[in-house]
Motif scaffolding. Structure first.
Motif, PDB file in Angstrom:
ATOM      1  N   TRP A 169       3.889   4.800   6.915  1.00 45.74           N
ATOM      2  CA  TRP A 169       4.984   4.452   6.008  1.00 45.74           C
ATOM      3  C   TRP A 169       5.025   5.320   4.756  1.00 45.74           C
ATOM      4  N   THR A 170       3.873   5.708   4.222  1.00 43.45           N
ATOM      5  CA  THR A 170       3.851   6.426   2.943  1.00 43.45           C
ATOM      6  C   THR A 170       4.631   7.741   2.997  1.00 43.45           C
ATOM      7  N   PRO A 171       4.377   8.641   3.962  1.00 40.16           N
ATOM      8  CA  PRO A 171       5.190   9.869   4.002  1.00 40.16           C
ATOM      9  C   PRO A 171       6.668   9.596   4.252  1.00 40.16           C
ATOM     10  N   LEU A 172       6.976   8.575   5.052  1.00 38.22           N
ATOM     11  CA  LEU A 172       8.379   8.244   5.280  1.00 38.22           C
ATOM     12  C   LEU A 172       9.040   7.726   4.004  1.00 38.22           C
ATOM     13  N   LEU A 173       8.298   6.920   3.234  1.00 39.65           N
ATOM     14  CA  LEU A 173       8.851   6.412   1.979  1.00 39.65           C
ATOM     15  C   LEU A 173       9.024   7.541   0.965  1.00 39.65           C
ATOM     16  N   LYS A 174       8.103   8.497   0.929  1.00 42.69           N
ATOM     17  CA  LYS A 174       8.278   9.664   0.064  1.00 42.69           C
ATOM     18  C   LYS A 174       9.503  10.459   0.475  1.00 42.69           C
ATOM     19  N   LEU A 175       9.713  10.583   1.776  1.00 43.73           N
ATOM     20  CA  LEU A 175      10.901  11.284   2.274  1.00 43.73           C
ATOM     21  C   LEU A 175      12.170  10.536   1.881  1.00 43.73           C
ATOM     22  N   ALA A 176      12.132   9.210   1.986  1.00 38.93           N
ATOM     23  CA  ALA A 176      13.289   8.407   1.583  1.00 38.93           C
ATOM     24  C   ALA A 176      13.603   8.604   0.108  1.00 38.93           C
ATOM     25  N   LYS A 177      12.566   8.626  -0.705  1.00 40.65           N
ATOM     26  CA  LYS A 177      12.769   8.814  -2.144  1.00 40.65           C
ATOM     27  C   LYS A 177      13.383  10.173  -2.436  1.00 40.65           C
ATOM     28  N   ALA A 178      12.989  11.200  -1.645  1.00 46.91           N
ATOM     29  CA  ALA A 178      13.519  12.545  -1.861  1.00 46.91           C
ATOM     30  C   ALA A 178      14.963  12.687  -1.379  1.00 46.91           C
ATOM     31  N   LEU A 179      15.324  11.966  -0.329  1.00 40.70           N
ATOM     32  CA  LEU A 179      16.643  12.135   0.286  1.00 40.70           C
ATOM     33  C   LEU A 179      17.694  11.164  -0.235  1.00 40.70           C
ATOM     34  N   ILE A 180      17.259   9.971  -0.646  1.00 43.84           N
ATOM     35  CA  ILE A 180      18.218   8.910  -0.984  1.00 43.84           C
ATOM     36  C   ILE A 180      18.143   8.617  -2.478  1.00 43.84           C
TER      37      ILE A 180
ATOM     38  N   TYR B 207       0.837  -1.196   0.000  1.00 45.61           N
ATOM     39  CA  TYR B 207       0.000   0.000   0.000  1.00 45.61           C
ATOM     40  C   TYR B 207       0.879   1.256   0.000  1.00 45.61           C
ATOM     41  N   ALA B 208       1.854   1.278   0.919  1.00 45.96           N
ATOM     42  CA  ALA B 208       2.735   2.436   1.024  1.00 45.96           C
ATOM     43  C   ALA B 208       3.570   2.604  -0.237  1.00 45.96           C
ATOM     44  N   ALA B 209       4.083   1.493  -0.773  1.00 46.59           N
ATOM     45  CA  ALA B 209       4.916   1.575  -1.972  1.00 46.59           C
ATOM     46  C   ALA B 209       4.130   2.134  -3.151  1.00 46.59           C
ATOM     47  N   SER B 210       2.912   1.664  -3.348  1.00 50.39           N
ATOM     48  CA  SER B 210       2.106   2.129  -4.470  1.00 50.39           C
ATOM     49  C   SER B 210       1.695   3.586  -4.295  1.00 50.39           C
ATOM     50  N   LEU B 211       1.332   3.973  -3.079  1.00 47.14           N
ATOM     51  CA  LEU B 211       0.938   5.354  -2.830  1.00 47.14           C
ATOM     52  C   LEU B 211       2.117   6.311  -2.972  1.00 47.14           C
ATOM     53  N   ALA B 212       3.274   5.902  -2.438  1.00 44.71           N
ATOM     54  CA  ALA B 212       4.445   6.788  -2.463  1.00 44.71           C
ATOM     55  C   ALA B 212       5.037   6.921  -3.861  1.00 44.71           C
ATOM     56  N   LEU B 213       5.020   5.839  -4.644  1.00 42.62           N
ATOM     57  CA  LEU B 213       5.683   5.851  -5.947  1.00 42.62           C
ATOM     58  C   LEU B 213       4.729   6.147  -7.097  1.00 42.62           C
TER      59      LEU B 213
ATOM     60  N   ASN C 182       1.142   7.106  -6.440  1.00 43.36           N
ATOM     61  CA  ASN C 182      -0.029   7.858  -5.974  1.00 43.36           C
ATOM     62  C   ASN C 182      -1.340   7.139  -6.273  1.00 43.36           C
ATOM     63  N   ASP C 183      -1.330   5.801  -6.174  1.00 50.99           N
ATOM     64  CA  ASP C 183      -2.551   5.031  -6.364  1.00 50.99           C
ATOM     65  C   ASP C 183      -2.472   3.746  -5.552  1.00 50.99           C
ATOM     66  N   ILE C 184      -3.548   2.947  -5.612  1.00 51.57           N
ATOM     67  CA  ILE C 184      -3.542   1.636  -4.956  1.00 51.57           C
ATOM     68  C   ILE C 184      -3.847   0.553  -5.988  1.00 51.57           C
ATOM     69  N   ASP C 185      -3.268   0.724  -7.168  1.00 48.69           N
ATOM     70  CA  ASP C 185      -3.312  -0.313  -8.193  1.00 48.69           C
ATOM     71  C   ASP C 185      -1.962  -1.026  -8.165  1.00 48.69           C
ATOM     72  N   PHE C 186      -1.982  -2.296  -7.740  1.00 51.74           N
ATOM     73  CA  PHE C 186      -0.732  -3.008  -7.462  1.00 51.74           C
ATOM     74  C   PHE C 186      -0.218  -3.831  -8.633  1.00 51.74           C
ATOM     75  N   THR C 187      -0.700  -3.582  -9.818  1.00 51.92           N
ATOM     76  CA  THR C 187      -0.315  -4.403 -10.961  1.00 51.92           C
ATOM     77  C   THR C 187       1.195  -4.429 -11.141  1.00 51.92           C
ATOM     78  N   ASN C 188       1.814  -3.239 -11.190  1.00 50.18           N
ATOM     79  CA  ASN C 188       3.264  -3.196 -11.394  1.00 50.18           C
ATOM     80  C   ASN C 188       4.028  -3.633 -10.152  1.00 50.18           C
ATOM     81  N   ASP C 189       3.489  -3.337  -8.957  1.00 54.00           N
ATOM     82  CA  ASP C 189       4.165  -3.753  -7.722  1.00 54.00           C
ATOM     83  C   ASP C 189       4.230  -5.274  -7.620  1.00 54.00           C
ATOM     84  N   TYR C 190       3.104  -5.928  -7.905  1.00 52.84           N
ATOM     85  CA  TYR C 190       3.080  -7.384  -7.840  1.00 52.84           C
ATOM     86  C   TYR C 190       3.985  -7.991  -8.916  1.00 52.84           C
ATOM     87  N   ALA C 191       4.007  -7.386 -10.099  1.00 54.15           N
ATOM     88  CA  ALA C 191       4.814  -7.934 -11.185  1.00 54.15           C
ATOM     89  C   ALA C 191       6.291  -7.913 -10.848  1.00 54.15           C
ATOM     90  N   VAL C 192       6.746  -6.887 -10.151  1.00 50.05           N
ATOM     91  CA  VAL C 192       8.171  -6.748  -9.839  1.00 50.05           C
ATOM     92  C   VAL C 192       8.534  -7.491  -8.550  1.00 50.05           C
TER      93      VAL C 192
END
Length: 640
Positions: A104-115, A61-67, A69-79
């Motif tokens: 987790w979602t805001p923290l993951l967005k922060l991680a993406k911005a910083l790392i 959920y957090a990965a899809s929302l952060a990367l 901005n949706d809750i469609d897991f098609t690409n998340d599940y595929a990878v």
């Protein structure tokens, strides 16, 4: 100027707290817990700190929302290699809990911005299945775990002094499953549900203490919804306010003039606060499954009529007391709280929702948590353990300090008892003519002593349950540890796939069965002598067994009439009789009355008027097995 005045007041408040020795103990205790959890996360970083297993269902959920901005897991599940089919929402489904993604979602967005990911980062790293981004989120977990303990400590100070409240906090931090699910397995929902429960307890008691401050009831409802987002069953913590509500209604009815304004207003504002947050879950369900409400794991998952609180508490397979025996302190404290008139209503406010929470956890088909370190599904009651452990420790301290002889005995036992227990096992270490690594020698000695205790009385931390088991089933107490496991005929509650065999082969020893009397195991099967009762105890997973197919060989030249009975813990049912021809027989079908053979422990008693050898027993559900249907069909369609 007003801002400076507020700051001066805050600084003065902190200085006043630091001047109080008990407050200093609390502050340094909380800091110690925080750094201990940081160390735990670091030292376990090479184990399982990347999201996997059931925990990945919440993480995605957090990965899809952060990367995306949706809750469609098609690409998340595929990878990432995790997948569920569409279950009505027009997209891949996810039956795990959304709640932790709020953090987790805001923290993951922060991680993406910083790392910045390294050159050549794999697709799994780019989708946050692994790599530095999930690790960045994991690094925040000790803070939230410490907050869980701190909020629980704040509730405990309403019962006892801060020093003893901090002792209870140490029990919660290091004596419950938080020690694992608040650090290394951070990506499961369990610590986060405990955080929600701790917040709910704190805001609930604050509202009860000053019920006229209506905004506190709104905040209580919001925190309750936060907990329910982590796991919907945490909504039972609304019962925390039930004792206050009932008392206030009773007083309002008895007063003249009659007035129910305050309790009704408090209930209404709690509902408003709850709805202002929980709508998120309803929206997720609608997007994911096409409906606003359902049990996302499927209609088979929770079976309140087939709950196993005793097995969940004492089972060797993730049992609550088996893996976290310090929880016993909370049980003792709960009893003390009920006996104390001053604490009785507050005790009921905590223990009622805590017990309901535990019961719901034990009613899942996967009542044993699927095999994990401790009863992870009961991590949410850790805040209650903090409170009641503190109550017990304060009372125990007062009792010990009341007499000099008690102080001497307890101090001597604590100093010398553990060391004496270990050293008495040193003769079992082995050949002393060679060098021994001291830690290994002491661990072998400790294991030897515990093994002897196990052979004598079973698991020593489960002595009360061992005694009940031995008295009821007339088996050695150690066999409780052998039997209380997943069991025969395990079906995955989501897909309906059979995961553990549904046929018992009597010729092969099996961990899910123990023969009590009159059963002689041979290479061909289990021999039953004419006129003797063959009794065994076995563990079942699936609660809906409607038929058995039993194959047996009758010895001699005359047919055998076989009678069978199935017993639960309290009652039993007659399964009738069947006639087996001389010699080998094809499996003969037996009808099983409803609930005669169900999940958990089952005692089977079989009698025959001729010698025979039992060969196989197949468990079945007919005419239409539930596992053959669609688990997500409406509940009304799931009943035959």
């Amino acid at each position: 100027m007003q801002g400076n005045g507020w700051l001066r007041d805050r600084v003065a408040s902190v200085r006043a707290r630091l001047a109080d020795p008990e407050q200093r103990v609390a502050i340094f205790g909380i800091l110690f817990i925080f750094f201990a959890y940081v160390l735990q996360l670091i030292r376990c970083s090479k184990l399982h700190t990347m999201p996997h297993g059931d925990g990945f269902g919440s993480w995605v959920y957090a990965a899809s929302l952060a990367l995306d901005n949706d809750i469609d897991f098609t690409n998340d599940y595929a990878v990432c290699g995790f997948a569920e089919p569409d279950r009505g929402g027009g997209r891949p489904a996810n039956h795990f809990y959304f709640g932790p993604a709020l953090i987790w979602t805001p923290l993951l967005k922060l991680a993406k911005a910083l790392i910045t990911l390294p050159p050549g980062a794999t697709p799994r790293m780019q989708r946050a299945c692994e790599g530095p981004w999930p690790w960045f989120v994991a690094a925040w977990t000790p803070l939230f775990t410490t907050l869980t303990i701190y909020f629980s400590y704040r509730v405990a100070t309403r019962f006892v002094k801060p020093t003893f409240a901090m002792m209870g906090a140490f029990v919660g931090a290091f004596g419950t499953t938080l020690v694992t699910y608040g650090s290394i397995v951070w990506f499961y929902c369990h610590m986060w549900s405990a955080l929600g429960v701790a917040l709910t307890m704190l805001t609930g008691f604050r509202a009860i203490e000053e019920p006229e401050k209506l905004r506190r009831w709104v905040l209580f409802g919001m925190c309750l919804a936060f907990a329910a987002l982590m796991r919907p069953q945490e909504g039972v913590w609304c019962l925390l306010a039930a004792p206050w509500f009932l008392r206030t209604v009773y007083k309002g009815v008895q007063s003249k003039p009659r007035s129910l304004k305050l309790p009704l207003l408090a209930a209404g504002l709690t509902i408003v606060g709850f709805a202002s947050v929980y709508w998120i879950q309803l929206y997720i369900y609608k997007k994911m499954f096409g409906v606003y409400w359902l049990v996302p794991q499927g209609t088979m998952y929770v079976q309140l009529r087939h709950a196993h609180p005793w097995l969940t508490a004492f089972g060797p397979f993730s049992g609550l007391f088996t893996y976290t025996p310090l929880v016993y302190l909370g049980v003792f404290g709960f009893i003390i709280g009920l006996r104390n008139a001053k604490w009785r209503w507050m005790t009921l406010a905590i223990i009622i929702p805590a017990l309901v929470d535990c019961y719901v956890s034990s009613a899942a088909l996967m009542w044993n948590s699927g095999g994990s370190w401790g009863m992870r599904t009961m991590t949410s009651v850790a805040p209650a353990v903090v409170v009641f452990s503190a109550v017990f420790l304060e009372r125990a301290y007062a009792w010990v300090m009341a007499k000099k002889i008690r102080r001497q005995v307890v101090l001597s036992t604590l100093i010398f008892g553990p060391w004496a227990f270990i050293t008495m096992g040193l003769p079992f270490v082995g050949n002393w003519d060679k060098n021994h690594w001291a830690p290994n020698a002491y661990s072998v000695a400790l294991k030897a002593n515990l093994d002897q205790m196990y052979e004598a009385v079973g698991n020593p931390v489960n002595l009360p349950a061992n005694a009940v088991f031995a008295a009821r089933y007339r088996l050695h107490p150690k066999h409780m540890s052998d039997l209380i496991h997943t069991g025969f005929y395990q079906v995955y509650y989501v897909t309906g796939d059979l995961q553990i065999e549904g046929t018992l082969n009597f010729a092969v020893p099996n961990q899910y069965i123990r023969y009590a009397e009159g059963c002689e195991q041979t290479p061909e099967g289990v021999r039953v002598r004419a006129g003797q009762r063959c009794r065994w105890v076995m563990t079942m997973y699936w609660p809906w067994i409607t038929h058995l197919r039993i194959a047996a060989t009758v010895h001699g030249d005359r047919p055998a009439v076989v009678r069978m009975r199935s017993n639960g813990f309290w009652t039993g049912q007659d399964l009738g009789s069947r006639t087996y021809a001389p010699g080998p027989n094809q499996p003969i079908e037996w009808s099983v009355p409803e609930n005669a053979i169900t999940s958990g422990l089952n005692e089977i008693v079989l009698e025959s008027d001729r010698d025979l050898t039992l060969q196989t027993m197949e468990f079945m559900e007919q005419p239409l097995p539930r596992r053959a249907g669609r688990p997500f069909r409406p509940d009304s369609e799931s009943r035959r």
